[in-house]
Design a protein around this motif. Structure first.
Motif, PDB file in Angstrom:
ATOM      1  N   ASP A   1      41.891  35.243  39.240  1.00 49.34           N
ATOM      2  CA  ASP A   1      42.976  36.229  39.146  1.00 49.34           C
ATOM      3  C   ASP A   1      43.769  36.169  40.453  1.00 49.34           C
ATOM      4  OD1 ASP A   1      44.590  38.293  38.340  1.00 49.34           O
ATOM      5  OD2 ASP A   1      43.041  39.837  38.379  1.00 49.34           O
ATOM      6  N   GLY A   2      44.734  35.248  40.506  1.00 51.78           N
ATOM      7  CA  GLY A   2      45.401  34.945  41.757  1.00 51.78           C
ATOM      8  C   GLY A   2      44.704  33.762  42.414  1.00 51.78           C
TER       9      GLY A   2
ATOM     10  N   GLY B   1      37.168  38.066  42.841  1.00 49.51           N
ATOM     11  CA  GLY B   1      38.414  37.989  42.081  1.00 49.51           C
ATOM     12  C   GLY B   1      38.879  36.598  41.732  1.00 49.51           C
TER      13      GLY B   1
ATOM     14  N   ASP C   1      39.356  45.011  42.132  1.00 48.79           N
ATOM     15  CA  ASP C   1      40.649  45.556  42.552  1.00 48.79           C
ATOM     16  C   ASP C   1      41.284  46.351  41.422  1.00 48.79           C
ATOM     17  OD1 ASP C   1      40.140  43.985  44.781  1.00 48.79           O
ATOM     18  OD2 ASP C   1      42.176  43.165  44.878  1.00 48.79           O
ATOM     19  N   ARG C   2      41.197  45.813  40.225  1.00 47.68           N
ATOM     20  CA  ARG C   2      41.805  46.491  39.065  1.00 47.68           C
ATOM     21  C   ARG C   2      41.101  47.819  38.776  1.00 47.68           C
ATOM     22  NH1 ARG C   2      45.058  43.156  35.695  1.00 47.68           N
ATOM     23  NH2 ARG C   2      45.279  41.020  36.478  1.00 47.68           N
TER      24      ARG C   2
ATOM     25  N   GLU D   1      41.165  41.834  33.666  1.00 45.63           N
ATOM     26  CA  GLU D   1      41.733  43.093  33.169  1.00 45.63           C
ATOM     27  C   GLU D   1      40.792  43.747  32.164  1.00 45.63           C
ATOM     28  OE1 GLU D   1      45.231  44.013  30.075  1.00 45.63           O
ATOM     29  OE2 GLU D   1      45.924  43.025  31.911  1.00 45.63           O
TER      30      GLU D   1
ATOM     31  N   ARG E   1      49.244  44.110  43.458  1.00 41.67           N
ATOM     32  CA  ARG E   1      48.036  43.456  43.925  1.00 41.67           C
ATOM     33  C   ARG E   1      47.587  44.070  45.231  1.00 41.67           C
ATOM     34  NH1 ARG E   1      49.074  38.161  43.192  1.00 41.67           N
ATOM     35  NH2 ARG E   1      47.841  38.255  41.305  1.00 41.67           N
ATOM     36  N   LEU E   2      46.266  44.317  45.338  1.00 38.17           N
ATOM     37  CA  LEU E   2      45.709  44.782  46.587  1.00 38.17           C
ATOM     38  C   LEU E   2      45.641  43.613  47.558  1.00 38.17           C
ATOM     39  CD1 LEU E   2      42.773  46.848  45.110  1.00 38.17           C
ATOM     40  CD2 LEU E   2      44.793  47.769  46.212  1.00 38.17           C
ATOM     41  N   THR E   3      45.785  43.894  48.844  1.00 35.42           N
ATOM     42  CA  THR E   3      45.743  42.826  49.833  1.00 35.42           C
ATOM     43  C   THR E   3      44.404  42.815  50.542  1.00 35.42           C
ATOM     44  OG1 THR E   3      46.717  44.314  51.462  1.00 35.42           O
ATOM     45  CG2 THR E   3      48.212  42.878  50.241  1.00 35.42           C
TER      46      THR E   3
ATOM     47  N   PRO F   1      43.112  36.171  34.582  1.00 34.60           N
ATOM     48  CA  PRO F   1      43.669  37.503  34.822  1.00 34.60           C
ATOM     49  C   PRO F   1      43.434  38.459  33.652  1.00 34.60           C
ATOM     50  CG  PRO F   1      45.165  35.854  35.655  1.00 34.60           C
ATOM     51  CD  PRO F   1      44.078  35.101  34.938  1.00 34.60           C
TER      52      PRO F   1
ATOM     53  N   GLU G   1      42.257  50.385  41.143  1.00 36.02           N
ATOM     54  CA  GLU G   1      43.551  50.930  40.748  1.00 36.02           C
ATOM     55  C   GLU G   1      43.391  51.999  39.672  1.00 36.02           C
ATOM     56  OE1 GLU G   1      45.509  47.301  39.750  1.00 36.02           O
ATOM     57  OE2 GLU G   1      45.620  46.654  41.841  1.00 36.02           O
TER      58      GLU G   1
ATOM     59  N   ARG H   1      43.003  39.166  43.091  1.00 38.49           N
ATOM     60  CA  ARG H   1      42.971  40.527  42.580  1.00 38.49           C
ATOM     61  C   ARG H   1      41.594  40.767  41.985  1.00 38.49           C
ATOM     62  NH1 ARG H   1      47.191  43.204  38.218  1.00 38.49           N
ATOM     63  NH2 ARG H   1      46.806  45.386  38.747  1.00 38.49           N
TER      64      ARG H   1
END
Length: 276
Positions: A22-23, A19, A34-35, A183, A261-263, A179, A38, A30
């Protein structure tokens, strides 16, 4: 092989899958995996997701370090994205690299996992100074497509639409997606998997923007070489990697939490904070 709904998703790869872009290591990463998780959780909230990716890893390292743990998690869906760190090195053997990727494809699909991968955009259109490497990108993409076809692996063709080389989809280092780029990658993977609600909007161009002058573009290339290319080459010469002393951010299957956001997994080993 299952074609959804998916309940156990595992991501294998390097910095893009981890990731980066993105962060960051302060607020958390993220990224497209992670996206995508989701997207999958929106289809079935029972989804559990693990991300085994570690920045700096080559295809061989990903196979050696991540394949067995991935198989142990018994995923019904896996993303395998590898090869960029190989093509950036002085010595690049496309047959060897694709062979490592294909071993992952074969092992996962034999276990009944649906596997999805992607292709890479023309690096010369992202970083003009990297033009000598563009033939490697094309060779790697061709090898990935052929290996995927042999194992019924789904390919998201993220290397083909012109929008994938738009600077706004990349961070300042031009090696990691922004990011918005992450996406778009997640949307491409969702579309390749034919998830409900997915479409081809990820291929659409961004609104026009003012282009830099020739002088501005040349100056930007020099800044990029000094700020990113030089330090990267320095690490290679010293035998170092941005992934040294790091572990996977999410090594265990866990539910996909609601929120922006996933941790990372709370049980993952602590890592040294360093620039990618």
């Amino acid at each position: 092989m299952p074609n959804g709904p998916y309940l156990r998703y595992v991501a294998l790869g390097d910095s893009q899958t981890e990731g980066l872009g993105d962060g960051d290591d302060t607020v958390g990463l993220r990224g497209f995996a992670d996206r995508l998780a989701e997207h999958l959780a929106a289809v079935d909230p029972a989804l559990r997701y693990a991300n085994l990716a570690v920045r700096g890893r080559t295809a061989g390292q990903i196979r050696t370090e991540q394949l067995a743990p991935a198989l142990a998690l018994r995923p019904d869906l896996a993303t395998v994205v590898a090869g960029v760190n190989d093509l950036l090195r002085p010595r690049f053997d496309v047959v060897e690299v694709v062979g490592q990727v294909e071993e992952m494809f074969a092992a996962l699909t034999r276990a009944g996992t649906r596997v999805v991968t992607l292709t890479f955009p023309d690096i010369a259109k992202v970083a003009p100074l990297a033009r000598p490497l563009r033939s490697r990108v094309f060779e790697l993409n061709a090898g990935i497509r052929a290996a995927a076809a042999r194992h019924a692996v789904v390919v998201a063709e993220t290397g083909r639409p012109a929008v994938t080389t738009d600077p706004r989809l990349w961070t300042a280092d031009r090696l990691h997606a922004s990011p918005l780029g992450h996406e778009r990658i997640a949307a491409a993977l969702a579309r390749a998997l034919e998830l409900p609600g997915s479409d081809d909007a990820w291929t659409l161009p961004l609104p026009p923007q003012r282009l830099p002058t020739a002088g501005q573009a040349a100056a930007a290339e020099l800044r990029w070489a000094a700020s990113y290319l030089g330090p990267w080459l320095g690490r290679r010469l010293r035998g170092r990697s941005s992934g040294d002393a790091r572990t996977a951010k999410r090594p265990h299957l866990r539910p996909v939490e609601a929120g922006p956001r996933l941790t990372p997994d709370a049980t993952a080993d602590p890592v040294r904070r360093e620039a990618p």
